[in-house]
Design a protein around this motif. Sequence first.
Motif, PDB file in Angstrom:
ATOM      1  N   UNK A 163       0.832  -1.203   0.000  1.00 28.49           N
ATOM      2  CA  UNK A 163       0.000   0.000   0.000  1.00 28.49           C
ATOM      3  C   UNK A 163       0.866   1.252   0.000  1.00 28.49           C
ATOM      4  N   UNK A 164       1.822   1.313   0.911  1.00 32.68           N
ATOM      5  CA  UNK A 164       2.690   2.490   0.988  1.00 32.68           C
ATOM      6  C   UNK A 164       3.555   2.647  -0.245  1.00 32.68           C
ATOM      7  N   UNK A 165       4.175   1.548  -0.665  1.00 27.62           N
ATOM      8  CA  UNK A 165       5.015   1.611  -1.855  1.00 27.62           C
ATOM      9  C   UNK A 165       4.214   1.923  -3.102  1.00 27.62           C
ATOM     10  N   UNK A 166       3.031   1.317  -3.211  1.00 30.89           N
ATOM     11  CA  UNK A 166       2.180   1.581  -4.371  1.00 30.89           C
ATOM     12  C   UNK A 166       1.746   3.025  -4.432  1.00 30.89           C
ATOM     13  N   UNK A 167       1.326   3.567  -3.298  1.00 31.04           N
ATOM     14  CA  UNK A 167       0.896   4.964  -3.278  1.00 31.04           C
ATOM     15  C   UNK A 167       2.030   5.892  -3.686  1.00 31.04           C
ATOM     16  N   UNK A 189       9.641  -7.494  -5.238  1.00 28.85           N
ATOM     17  CA  UNK A 189      10.518  -7.265  -4.090  1.00 28.85           C
ATOM     18  C   UNK A 189       9.794  -7.523  -2.772  1.00 28.85           C
ATOM     19  N   UNK A 190       8.522  -7.158  -2.720  1.00 26.61           N
ATOM     20  CA  UNK A 190       7.760  -7.291  -1.472  1.00 26.61           C
ATOM     21  C   UNK A 190       7.385  -8.747  -1.194  1.00 26.61           C
ATOM     22  N   UNK A 191       6.978  -9.504  -2.214  1.00 31.46           N
ATOM     23  CA  UNK A 191       6.379 -10.819  -1.953  1.00 31.46           C
ATOM     24  C   UNK A 191       7.312 -11.999  -2.217  1.00 31.46           C
TER      25      UNK A 191
END
Length: 200
Positions: A163-167, A189-191
């Motif tokens: 959420x933060x990275x996407x925003x 990178x996240x998953x």
Amino acid sequence: MPTGVHLRDARQQLFDAAERVLLRSGPNGLTGRAVTDEAGCAKGVLYRHFSDFDAFLTDLVLDRAGRLEKEASALRESAGTGTVAENLSSALFTLFGPVPVAIIPLITFRDELRARLRQVMPGGGIAILAQASNAISACLTDERDRGRLAADADIDSLTLSLTGGGHLLFADHAPGPPTTEAVDKLVTAVITDAVQRRPV
């Protein structure tokens, strides 16, 4: 502007006009006069339907948040198909489209709007981000339940990162969205750890 213009479904037409102004001029340019000018009606039309401009903005945000929730529900149908990364990348493009990304700074910009949103919905002070976060969490949970993420994957932390990275990624690429490659890179990178540790 003419005072005799009749708006059919005035609330929705005013919302649509506000959306166009917001996308074109940003939060600073979104005023009652700008909205009614864009809608082609007298300023009094807005105040016949809303007690004040913050009441109008509150209902605008709630309306768009409701639309985002419907889109998020549709995203969950993709769980278990394609790859987890593809599904999450697609979700980010939907959840952080131009309108949601434009509404978030509007909420940040207006203290009274945040206060009113908190009164009418849980987590309303950060509406839109809350809807995006809930949708991403649901997608991750669905994928974990299907065995496509590790059983002990930390859904809350993954959700926060996406959420933060996407925003940040989408808000930093005006006037257009980031590239598919950039979004895929963030999601991967996240998953990656949670995907690699899933049962084979």
